[in-house]
Structure formats: C-alpha cells, structure tokens
Design an enzyme around this catalytic site. Structure first.
Site, PDB file in Angstrom:
ATOM      1  N   CYS A   1       0.864  -1.181   0.000  1.00 52.57           N
ATOM      2  CA  CYS A   1       0.000   0.000   0.000  1.00 52.57           C
ATOM      3  C   CYS A   1       0.897   1.226   0.000  1.00 52.57           C
ATOM      4  CB  CYS A   1      -0.863   0.053   1.260  1.00 52.57           C
ATOM      5  SG  CYS A   1      -1.887  -1.395   1.488  1.00 52.57           S
TER       6      CYS A   1
ATOM      7  N   ARG B   1       1.438   1.699  -6.080  1.00 56.53           N
ATOM      8  CA  ARG B   1       1.608   0.752  -4.968  1.00 56.53           C
ATOM      9  C   ARG B   1       0.277   0.117  -4.534  1.00 56.53           C
ATOM     10  NH1 ARG B   1       6.353   1.103  -2.106  1.00 56.53           N
ATOM     11  NH2 ARG B   1       5.286   0.173  -0.335  1.00 56.53           N
TER      12      ARG B   1
ATOM     13  N   TRP C   1      -3.847  -1.593  -1.309  1.00 56.98           N
ATOM     14  CA  TRP C   1      -3.839  -2.815  -2.121  1.00 56.98           C
ATOM     15  C   TRP C   1      -4.280  -3.905  -1.150  1.00 56.98           C
ATOM     16  CZ3 TRP C   1      -3.569  -4.203  -7.040  1.00 56.98           C
ATOM     17  CH2 TRP C   1      -3.316  -5.535  -7.337  1.00 56.98           C
TER      18      TRP C   1
ATOM     19  N   ASN D   1       0.621  -0.237   6.123  1.00 57.45           N
ATOM     20  CA  ASN D   1       1.019  -1.079   4.996  1.00 57.45           C
ATOM     21  C   ASN D   1       1.662  -2.319   5.605  1.00 57.45           C
ATOM     22  OD1 ASN D   1       2.074  -2.143   2.614  1.00 57.45           O
ATOM     23  ND2 ASN D   1       3.818  -0.732   2.585  1.00 57.45           N
ATOM     24  N   GLY D   2       1.190  -3.506   5.224  1.00 55.51           N
ATOM     25  CA  GLY D   2       1.781  -4.727   5.767  1.00 55.51           C
ATOM     26  C   GLY D   2       0.714  -5.714   6.185  1.00 55.51           C
TER      27      GLY D   2
ATOM     28  N   GLU E   1       8.083 -21.873 -18.920  1.00 53.85           N
ATOM     29  CA  GLU E   1       7.925 -20.504 -18.428  1.00 53.85           C
ATOM     30  C   GLU E   1       9.143 -19.643 -18.809  1.00 53.85           C
ATOM     31  OE1 GLU E   1       5.708 -18.594 -17.570  1.00 53.85           O
ATOM     32  OE2 GLU E   1       6.675 -16.975 -16.477  1.00 53.85           O
TER      33      GLU E   1
ATOM     34  N   LYS F   1       8.707 -16.223 -20.944  1.00 55.17           N
ATOM     35  CA  LYS F   1       9.217 -14.907 -20.493  1.00 55.17           C
ATOM     36  C   LYS F   1      10.081 -14.299 -21.583  1.00 55.17           C
ATOM     37  CE  LYS F   1       7.321 -13.711 -17.959  1.00 55.17           C
ATOM     38  NZ  LYS F   1       6.247 -14.355 -17.274  1.00 55.17           N
TER      39      LYS F   1
ATOM     40  N   GLU G   1       7.945 -13.234 -24.750  1.00 51.11           N
ATOM     41  CA  GLU G   1       7.001 -12.121 -24.640  1.00 51.11           C
ATOM     42  C   GLU G   1       7.674 -10.765 -24.449  1.00 51.11           C
ATOM     43  OE1 GLU G   1       4.004 -12.710 -21.638  1.00 51.11           O
ATOM     44  OE2 GLU G   1       5.443 -13.072 -20.067  1.00 51.11           O
TER      45      GLU G   1
ATOM     46  N   HIS H   1      13.217 -36.587 -30.232  1.00 50.65           N
ATOM     47  CA  HIS H   1      12.059 -37.070 -30.985  1.00 50.65           C
ATOM     48  C   HIS H   1      11.610 -36.067 -32.053  1.00 50.65           C
ATOM     49  CE1 HIS H   1      11.730 -40.565 -28.438  1.00 50.65           C
ATOM     50  NE2 HIS H   1      11.778 -39.779 -27.360  1.00 50.65           N
TER      51      HIS H   1
ATOM     52  N   LYS I   1      -2.042  -6.502 -19.412  1.00 51.41           N
ATOM     53  CA  LYS I   1      -1.878  -7.045 -18.058  1.00 51.41           C
ATOM     54  C   LYS I   1      -3.049  -7.942 -17.679  1.00 51.41           C
ATOM     55  CE  LYS I   1       0.483  -7.533 -14.387  1.00 51.41           C
ATOM     56  NZ  LYS I   1       1.671  -8.392 -14.524  1.00 51.41           N
TER      57      LYS I   1
HETATM   58  O1  M6R Z   1      -4.047 -12.740 -15.020  1.00 49.74           O
HETATM   59  P1  M6R Z   1      -3.736 -14.134 -15.427  1.00 49.74           P
HETATM   60  O2  M6R Z   1      -2.747 -14.810 -14.564  1.00 49.74           O
HETATM   61  O3  M6R Z   1      -4.977 -14.964 -15.611  1.00 49.74           O
HETATM   62  O4  M6R Z   1      -3.104 -13.987 -16.867  1.00 49.74           O
HETATM   63  C1  M6R Z   1      -2.837 -15.097 -17.666  1.00 49.74           C
HETATM   64  C2  M6R Z   1      -1.932 -14.725 -18.795  1.00 49.74           C
HETATM   65  O5  M6R Z   1      -2.561 -13.800 -19.637  1.00 49.74           O
HETATM   66  C3  M6R Z   1      -0.607 -14.155 -18.308  1.00 49.74           C
HETATM   67  O6  M6R Z   1       0.026 -15.056 -17.461  1.00 49.74           O
HETATM   68  C4  M6R Z   1       0.304 -13.839 -19.484  1.00 49.74           C
HETATM   69  O7  M6R Z   1       0.783 -15.022 -20.042  1.00 49.74           O
HETATM   70  C5  M6R Z   1       1.419 -12.899 -19.032  1.00 49.74           C
HETATM   71  N1  M6R Z   1       1.771 -12.051 -20.097  1.00 49.74           N
HETATM   72  C6  M6R Z   1       2.601 -13.619 -18.521  1.00 49.74           C
HETATM   73  O8  M6R Z   1       3.720 -12.871 -18.347  1.00 49.74           O
END
Ligand code: M6R
Length: 597
Positions: free
Chosen positions: A2, A27, A71, A97-98, A470, A474, A477, A493, A592
């Site tokens: 927060c 925040r 938050w 905050n905490g 993953e 990362k 993207e 394979h 996001k």
């Molecule tokens: O909000 P969510 O965790 O449901 O989002 C799922 C994906 O859209 C999200 O993980 C996406 O792959 C991100 N860009 C990962 O960095």
C-alpha cells in the site's frame, strides 16, 4: 503493498496529501483515504482509485494529515475497509502497509475489552491496540502496542490531542521521512511523493519508530532508546522514484520477490488452516489457468502429486470450457494473477455448471474470479505493473506449496518430520532468491550471446520441464525472440533437427533424480554444436565442464527448485530484452489482464 503519505507544516494538508497519493498509486489502487488534523480529526475515504476519492472529497481544514492508497490483503476493497481507521473515541487515525499476522488473537482480546470494529481488516486492530495503551503519550502507546504485534508494518498515527505531531514505525515495510527547507515534516512509503519537498531522506529500519514534527524528527526503537540513521541524498526524478531507481517496473518487481514470498507465506505456514479451502473428500485436482499462471499450474501438478498424493491434471482455461466433460469430479483450482482473465473466469463458471467446487488463487482482492469461485487464496504479491508476470507467478507457487502442505498433512501423505523440514526449506526461499538476484551481473553476461539469437530452446525435466516452458514464455514475450520449452528427453524425438551452432540451449539441471539424464541430453545438443547455458548448482563441477556457462542457483529441495530457477530465467529474459531495446514493461500486443476470449 500500500502507499502511505504524511504531512506536517503550515500549508493546507489536503491537496498535498492527495497529490502525494497520486504518486503512490502504483503501490495500490483499490481504495484511498485521508485524515486531517485541524480543529478536530476528520476522515474521508472511498473504494476505488484516488480519482474516486477526489470526486467526492469535501474540504477539510488542517495542516497535519495522513493519507493511504490500498492494495487489499485482508478484506475486500470497500469504503469500510479503506484506511485511515479510527479508534472508539474517534481521537486517533492510522494508516498501515503490511500484514498483522496475529490480528485475530489481538482482535478477540480487544473485543473482550469492549472495542468495536467496523471493518474486515487486520489494520483496524492496530488503532484499537494503540487506544488501549494510550495514556496521554502517543509515541509510548504506539511502542507498547507494537510490542504485541507479530507481522509486518509501516504504520503512521495522528491524534487529536497532539496537533503538529505524527508518529510512525516500520517493520519489514518501507517508510521514509524528511524535512523540507521550510521545515515541513514529510513521510511516505517511498520518496516519490516527497521529491517536491526535499531530496534528503532518512529511511527507517526494522524496529524504528519516528516522531515527526514541524522542522524535526526523532528516531527511536520500540523501547524508546534513540537510534541514528544516515541521511541519503536522492536525486531521482519522479519516474525513477516510482521504479525505486530500477530502470523498469519488471526489474523492480523481480527484485521485490524475496519480500513478496515472505508476505505470501506470512501467518500461513503453520497458523492458517488452508485445508478448510478444499472439500473434505477431495481426491483429485484439476488446475485451469492461462499463460504464466498455467505454467504455475503445471509445476503445481508435481507439487500436489508428490506432497499431497492428489491426482492432478492441468488444462488451459481456454480449452477446458469447450471440452465435452458433462460432470466434473475434481476440485477445480483456477490460477490467475489478475483475477480478470475471461478464459479462466468462464472455465470456473463451466466447472460449477459441471457440478464441482472451485478454488481461486489470485493476487487481486475482490477481483471477478473471487466472486465466481467458492473459495480464494490470495497471493499477496502487491501490484504488478510490468505486463510480464514475475512476482505474481512466484507467489502463485508459494500458495500451491502451502496448499499442498495442508492437504498432505490432512491426507497423511506427509509425515510430521517431513512437514517440519519442508516448512523450514520454504522459509529459506526468500534468502535463496536474494542469492539469485545477487547474480544479476553474471546473468547479464549470459544475455549477451543470447540477445542476437533467432531461436532459443529451454530444456528441463520433471518439475523443471514447466520451468523450461515458463523461461521460454518470459523470453519470447518481452524480447520477441522465438523460444520454446521442451522436456529434455523429447528433443531427440524431433526438435533436435533444428539444433545447431545458432540455437542457444538453456538447460535446467538441479540435484534431483533426473540430473544424469539431463547431462546426457546436454551432450546430445552439444554434439550438434549448440551453445549450452545451464541454470544449475554452483558446485556442480560435472555440469560446469559440459556447458559454456552455469548460472548458479542455491541448492534447494528439488520441489522448490523452480522458484530459484525461474527468478534466474526472469532476469535472463529481462537483460536479453534490454539489449534488444524492447519495450519491457509494455510488450507489444500484450495486456496485463486479458478480458477477451
Ligand atoms: O491474469 P492471469 O494470470 O490470468 O493472466 C494469464 C496470462 O494472460 C498471463 O500469465 C500472461 O501469459 C502474461 N503475459 C505472462 O507474463
């Protein structure tokens, strides 16, 4: 996470505090509030962004005040759960905050003493605790109250009988104070709202309490003994300050992970009974999620199967809802950092239509998924601004470990001694992640040869096969390099046909039963001239001989290894994207929260 801001001076405090809150909105932004000390103590607060508070504010006169942007962690976003809170007499106002770990026990005690509560928050306990100890000395009341508190806090307090005085304290949550050239006393969660007043700051340390007045402040510990802290000159502009001096939010959020892990575990390793979240007869789990959250689910499958003996399947949410299953018998666990991903929400609705219970794991209190699912575990990572999920992902794993511990204990698949050891190992993760972060320069060096590649392959086995997925996601993207994650045994394979001197391989090798197989798979790709970089143990001499560079990670129980591995791979992706001059916090075509199907 927060945001707190406080002001004492000669100017009207209200506009200063509102302006300060706007700088702290990154925040937390689910509710906001302000307390002003004038002729009396006045408070206004509102659910929603700071603009929502501003829209309904009426003037409050006074030159001392506190403000907060929230938050949520305990209690959904609402007007009642917004800070500041007051005590029964309405004389004192606090912002916090905490997380107060022992708030339930404190609250019961305070209720028995006649205090009345209006919110669902842990924070409200603090103001009543301070009221209970208040005998005319505000700092003394705060010190005495905080001695009874277990948990983390940055807390600030004002009192009607102490005009021109602000008391604040810190434990595991940031707080900074300063005094302007005109003598105004200012205080906040970080320096952003204070840069218009001063560039000279004192950062409180854990256990510190500050009494702030116009023109001065005194620092002491919780026994009232004076402490001295250095003055730092911070020459940042506003944007630098919001990013805490990091160049991007993503990097800042990667570095916040030790704290985020700590917050997510707090009060839950032993104290909170997470088994209550699962139906008593659960014997199968189905995880549904998208993107990075789906990868957390894939790792979760290994965790839940090995610790809780639960048959676990993982499906992409966007596919689950169109499958032909008429009746669902597994407990459906939906993982989504935003809580707003429409694919995941729709899949939860479909699971309920198929007649099963649902449990959400999310970072956003009050998000849509929390209203759709029967139960929720919050991850407490704080707001994540960078589009690439980092701290929200790692804390999803923490939630899954905690759930697996609880279910494993209940189902007697983990013995008491094993559970004790696992809990100890979990507690070590924040410092082990910090060790990984300390390797940032080495990881940056590994990014150098990778940043010009067209294709990168990530390979791993067992619980680190999803880590490979993953790591690849990362990288692709945020750097726009084509990357794929593979189970290392699968390369031969088919995919190995693509491997050559231009295709870097990132191999994940920890000390687990599949290590010898991983070493063989590394030799297979090396024989095709591929440069190989490993994420592996510092003391793995054999591995070091087989690969170009090892990104060292601390030795953990293999079940926790995805945490340290993936923090390394987040940093690698970050540095590669940086070298390619990509838009790291807002990668092209991504959002996001994805609210379209
Ligand atoms: O909000 P969510 O965790 O449901 O989002 C799922 C994906 O859209 C999200 O993980 C996406 O792959 C991100 N860009 C990962 O960095």
């Amino acid at each position: 996470m927060c945001g707190i801001v406080g002001y004492i001076g000669r100017q009207d405090a209200l506009p200063i505090l509102i302006e300060g809150l706007k700088h702290l909105e990154y925040r937390g932004y689910d509710s906001a509030g302000v307390a002003i000390l004038g002729k009396d103590l006045q408070i206004q607060k509102s659910q929603g962004h700071i603009a929502a508070l501003e829209a309904k504010l009426v003037q409050m006169d006074g030159t001392t005040g506190l403000a907060h942007t929230r938050w949520a962690t305990h209690g959904r976003p609402s007007d009642l759960n917004a800070h500041p809170f007051t005590d029964c007499s309405g004389a004192m106002a606090i912002v916090h905050n905490g997380i107060i770990e022992n708030f339930q026990a404190l609250k019961e005690d305070l209720l028995a003493k006649g205090h009345t509560f209006v919110s669902e928050t842990d924070t409200e306990t603090l103001v009543h605790l301070f009221e209970e100890h208040y005998k005319g000395d505000l700092a003394e009341a705060v010190r005495a109250g905080l001695k009874k508190v277990v948990g983390s806090y940055a807390v600030a307090v004002i009192h009607r009988d102490h005009p021109g005085m602000l008391v604040a304290a810190r434990n595991e949550n940031p707080l900074v104070v300063g005094v302007s050239a005109d003598g105004e006393g200012v205080m906040a969660s970080d320096v952003t709202p204070l840069l218009d007043f001063t560039h000279e700051f004192t950062f409180l340390e854990d256990g510190d309490l500050v009494v702030l007045r116009e023109g001065e402040f005194q620092l002491m510990d919780l026994d009232g003994e004076p402490v001295e802290r250095p003055v730092h000159v911070v020459d940042w502009n506003l944007e630098d300050a919001q990013k805490g001096g990091f160049e991007h939010f993503m990097l800042k959020e990667i570095f916040e992970q030790p704290q985020a892990i700590l917050d997510s575990m707090m009060g839950r390793i032993v104290e909170e009974d997470l088994t209550a979240l699962a139906p008593p007869d659960v014997d199968k789990i189905k995880i549904i999620a998208c993107g990075t959250s789906y990868h957390a689910g894939l790792i979760g499958k290994y965790i839940l199967e090995s610790l809780a003996g639960l048959d676990t399947t993982v499906e992409m949410a966007s596919e689950y809802r169109y499958s032909n299953l008429a009746k669902e018998s597994a407990l459906v666990v939906a993982i989504t950092q935003s809580g707003e991903t429409i694919d995941t929400i729709s899949a939860v609705r479909e699971a309920k239509r198929r007649g099963t219970s649902t449990l959400a794991i999310t970072n956003v209190v009050g998000s849509t998924i929390t209203r759709e699912a029967d139960q929720t575990i919050y991850t407490r990572a704080g707001p994540e601004i960078g589009v690439a999920a980092t701290k929200t992902f790692i804390t999803q794993l923490i939630a899954i470990y905690l759930l697996a511990f609880a279910l494993g204990a209940k189902r007697r698949t983990i013995g008491a001694e094993h559970l004790r050891v696992l809990r100890e190992e979990l507690r070590r993760l924040p410092s082990q992640v910090q060790q990984v972060l300390n390797n940032r320069d080495l990881i940056k060096g590994v990014a150098e040869p990778i940043h010009e590649a067209h294709d990168v392959y990530f390979i791993g086995r067992n619980i680190n096969y999803p880590s490979a997925l993953e790591g690849a996601l990362k990288l692709k993207e945020i750097s726009y390099i084509h990357a794929e994650g593979y189970p290392a045994g699968e390369m031969k394979h088919g995919p190995i046909a693509l491997v050559g001197e231009d295709t870097p391989i990132i191999a994940i090798v920890v000390d687990d039963p599949v290590r010898p197989k991983m070493l063989s798979n590394i030799m297979e790709v090396s024989a095709r001239d591929a440069p190989v970089f490993a994420v592996g143990l510092e003391d793995d001499v054999e591995l070091a001989k087989l690969v170009d560079v090892v990104i060292p990670v601390p030795r953990t129980n293999p079940i926790f290894s995805p945490v340290v591995v993936l923090v390394s791979l987040q940093l690698l992706a970050y540095f590669v994207a940086h070298m390619r001059k990509c838009s790291i916090d807002k990668p092209r075509n991504l959002a996001k929260s994805v609210t379209v199907e």
